[in-house]
Scaffold this motif. Structure first.
Motif, short mmCIF file in Angstrom:
data_model
loop_
_atom_site.label_atom_id
_atom_site.label_comp_id
_atom_site.label_asym_id
_atom_site.label_seq_id
_atom_site.Cartn_x
_atom_site.Cartn_y
_atom_site.Cartn_z
N VAL A 198 6.19 -9.42 0.42
CA VAL A 198 6.01 -10.24 1.63
C VAL A 198 7.02 -11.39 1.68
CG1 VAL A 198 3.57 -9.65 1.65
CG2 VAL A 198 4.29 -11.82 0.63
N SER A 199 7.89 -11.46 0.69
CA SER A 199 8.87 -12.55 0.61
C SER A 199 10.23 -12.10 1.12
CB SER A 199 9.00 -13.03 -0.84
OG SER A 199 9.99 -14.02 -0.97
N ASP A 200 10.87 -12.92 1.95
CA ASP A 200 12.22 -12.66 2.44
C ASP A 200 12.31 -11.30 3.12
OD1 ASP A 200 14.93 -13.15 2.94
OD2 ASP A 200 15.55 -12.17 1.07
N VAL A 201 11.39 -11.04 4.05
CA VAL A 201 11.42 -9.81 4.83
C VAL A 201 11.22 -10.15 6.31
CG1 VAL A 201 10.67 -8.23 3.01
CG2 VAL A 201 8.95 -9.41 4.39
N ASP A 202 11.69 -9.26 7.16
CA ASP A 202 11.47 -9.40 8.60
C ASP A 202 10.11 -8.88 9.02
OD1 ASP A 202 14.26 -10.25 9.13
OD2 ASP A 202 14.76 -8.17 8.60
N VAL A 203 9.66 -7.84 8.33
CA VAL A 203 8.41 -7.16 8.69
C VAL A 203 7.63 -6.84 7.42
CG1 VAL A 203 7.41 -5.09 9.76
CG2 VAL A 203 9.49 -6.10 10.72
N VAL A 204 6.33 -7.08 7.45
CA VAL A 204 5.41 -6.58 6.42
C VAL A 204 4.49 -5.56 7.07
CG1 VAL A 204 3.45 -7.13 4.94
CG2 VAL A 204 5.43 -8.64 4.96
N ILE A 205 4.42 -4.38 6.48
CA ILE A 205 3.51 -3.34 6.95
C ILE A 205 2.34 -3.26 5.98
CG2 ILE A 205 3.23 -0.88 7.46
CD1 ILE A 205 6.25 -0.79 8.06
N LEU A 206 1.15 -3.48 6.50
CA LEU A 206 -0.06 -3.37 5.68
C LEU A 206 -0.61 -1.96 5.82
CD1 LEU A 206 -1.90 -6.73 6.49
CD2 LEU A 206 -0.44 -6.19 4.54
N VAL B 90 13.96 -1.52 2.27
CA VAL B 90 12.50 -1.38 2.12
C VAL B 90 12.06 -1.71 0.70
CG1 VAL B 90 10.56 0.22 2.30
CG2 VAL B 90 12.44 0.37 3.95
N LYS B 91 11.03 -2.54 0.62
CA LYS B 91 10.33 -2.81 -0.64
C LYS B 91 8.90 -2.30 -0.51
CE LYS B 91 11.22 -7.33 -0.40
NZ LYS B 91 11.35 -8.77 -0.81
N VAL B 92 8.39 -1.69 -1.57
CA VAL B 92 7.02 -1.19 -1.54
C VAL B 92 6.24 -1.80 -2.70
CG1 VAL B 92 7.63 0.97 -0.38
CG2 VAL B 92 7.64 0.88 -2.87
N ALA B 93 4.95 -2.00 -2.46
CA ALA B 93 4.11 -2.62 -3.48
C ALA B 93 2.69 -2.06 -3.39
CB ALA B 93 4.08 -4.14 -3.29
N ASN B 94 2.00 -2.13 -4.52
CA ASN B 94 0.56 -1.83 -4.53
C ASN B 94 -0.15 -2.97 -5.26
OD1 ASN B 94 1.01 -1.42 -7.26
ND2 ASN B 94 0.76 0.81 -7.19
N SER B 95 -1.44 -2.78 -5.53
CA SER B 95 -2.21 -3.85 -6.18
C SER B 95 -2.10 -3.82 -7.69
CB SER B 95 -3.69 -3.73 -5.77
OG SER B 95 -4.21 -2.47 -6.18
N ARG B 96 -1.46 -2.78 -8.25
CA ARG B 96 -1.45 -2.62 -9.71
C ARG B 96 -0.13 -2.95 -10.37
NH1 ARG B 96 -3.41 1.79 -7.46
NH2 ARG B 96 -1.67 3.09 -8.14
N GLY C 26 0.83 -1.19 0.00
CA GLY C 26 0.00 0.00 0.00
C GLY C 26 0.87 1.24 0.00
N VAL C 27 0.71 2.09 -1.01
CA VAL C 27 1.55 3.29 -1.13
C VAL C 27 0.69 4.54 -1.23
CG1 VAL C 27 3.60 2.16 -2.04
CG2 VAL C 27 1.77 2.83 -3.62
N GLY C 28 -0.39 4.55 -0.44
CA GLY C 28 -1.18 5.75 -0.29
C GLY C 28 -0.46 6.72 0.64
N SER C 29 -1.20 7.62 1.26
CA SER C 29 -0.59 8.68 2.05
C SER C 29 0.26 8.15 3.19
CB SER C 29 -1.68 9.60 2.61
OG SER C 29 -2.41 10.19 1.56
N ILE C 30 -0.22 7.12 3.88
CA ILE C 30 0.53 6.55 5.01
C ILE C 30 1.68 5.68 4.50
CG2 ILE C 30 0.43 5.05 7.02
CD1 ILE C 30 -1.00 7.67 7.50
N GLY C 31 1.39 4.77 3.59
CA GLY C 31 2.41 3.84 3.09
C GLY C 31 3.57 4.56 2.43
N LYS C 32 3.27 5.60 1.66
CA LYS C 32 4.33 6.37 1.02
C LYS C 32 5.28 6.96 2.05
CE LYS C 32 5.25 10.48 -1.78
NZ LYS C 32 4.69 11.54 -2.65
N THR C 33 4.73 7.61 3.08
CA THR C 33 5.57 8.23 4.09
C THR C 33 6.37 7.20 4.86
OG1 THR C 33 4.08 10.12 4.33
CG2 THR C 33 5.55 9.66 6.17
N LEU C 34 5.76 6.06 5.18
CA LEU C 34 6.51 5.01 5.89
C LEU C 34 7.65 4.51 5.04
CD1 LEU C 34 3.64 2.98 7.61
CD2 LEU C 34 5.13 4.72 8.62
N GLY C 35 7.42 4.33 3.74
CA GLY C 35 8.49 3.88 2.86
C GLY C 35 9.64 4.86 2.83
#
Length: 257
Positions: free
Chosen positions: A65-73, A36-42, A17-26
């Motif tokens: 979600v592969s080979d990571v310590d943490v996934v942030i939804l 950090v890896k970022v992804a969306n549905s598209r 998710g790279v909306g307003s919150i996800g973008k800033t966290l990334g």
């Protein structure tokens, strides 16, 4: 509970998710030195390059979600059921951090939550995985603009809830890395105290102010207060528009504290 200050360096983090919150966290977590890896549905080719400015990489959702310590939804609550199979393709050791909140006008009504189930426990049940609840109490503009270095006077504190002490410590440390005091808010069964409408929701309190706000929450009053705030934001800004930090803070403090 007093907030902890424990560092976890160079973690592998996937953000979905790279909306307003996800973008800033990334941006913030990559700047803090995490992988950090970022992804969306598209698909990765649709992700704005500005999100990658501090070193995050755009990937497909399955790769996030592969080979990571943490996934942030960082996705709307109503999309969590659809994403559950993707999460479960990853390692069972991966820590799942959920930033979502329930807004029935956006998410459609969830009967269990309407009947009083704690939002984060519904997420646990839906994913079939434990989660850490974090970054859900701060507005998108405040998250982007109002982080400060550790020890800064008036630094905003954000509650972090989880049933596992170690996972909660990771969540607290990552909140610290984004510019806020991570505050130990205990187990998920108590995380209703940080849901929309609660005194700590959108009110940008310090770690000194936060314990009293969590204690003062009244569960039965949260939905009405949440809906009043939604109506106030819609009247000022239109449906589905995030308020700026100043306006959001004024409304939230007036209605929730």
């Amino acid at each position: 509970m007093a907030h902890a200050k424990r560092k976890f360096h160079n973690m592998k983090i996937g953000i979905v998710g790279v909306g307003s919150i996800g973008k800033t966290l990334g941006l913030k977590l990559a700047a803090a030195g995490h992988d950090v890896k970022v992804a969306n549905s598209r698909g990765p080719e649709t992700i704005d390059q500005s999100i990658l400015a501090t070193g995050a990489r755009a990937v497909a959702a399955a790769d996030a979600v592969s080979d990571v310590d943490v996934v942030i939804l960082s996705i709307p609550l109503n999309r969590i059921p659809t994403f559950a199979p993707v999460i479960n393709e990853g390692s069972s050791d991966t820590i799942i951090v959920d930033t979502s909140n329930y807004y029935p006008g956006r998410d459609d009504k969830v009967d269990a939550i309407e009947a009083g189930q704690v939002e984060s426990l519904w997420v646990v049940e839906t994913l079939g995985r434990p989660v850490v609840k974090a970054w859900n109490t701060i507005g998108a503009d405040s998250l982007a603009r109002n982080g400060t270095p550790p020890g800064t006077a008036g630094r905003i504190a954000l509650p972090v809830a989880a049933d596992d002490d170690g996972q909660r410590a990771v969540g607290i440390a990552l909140v610290e890395d984004t510019g806020f005091d991570g505050f130990d808010a205990g187990p998920l069964m108590e995380s209703w105290r940080q849901q929309p409408g609660a005194p700590c929701y959108g009110t940008d309190l310090t770690s000194t102010e936060l314990p009293a706000a969590l204690a003062a929450a009244e569960k039965a009053r949260l939905p009405n207060r949440r809906d009043l705030a939604v109506a106030a934001f819609a009247e000022r800004m239109g449906e589905g528009t995030n308020p700026d930090a100043g306006f959001g803070l004024r409304i939230s403090r007036a209605l929730f504290l």
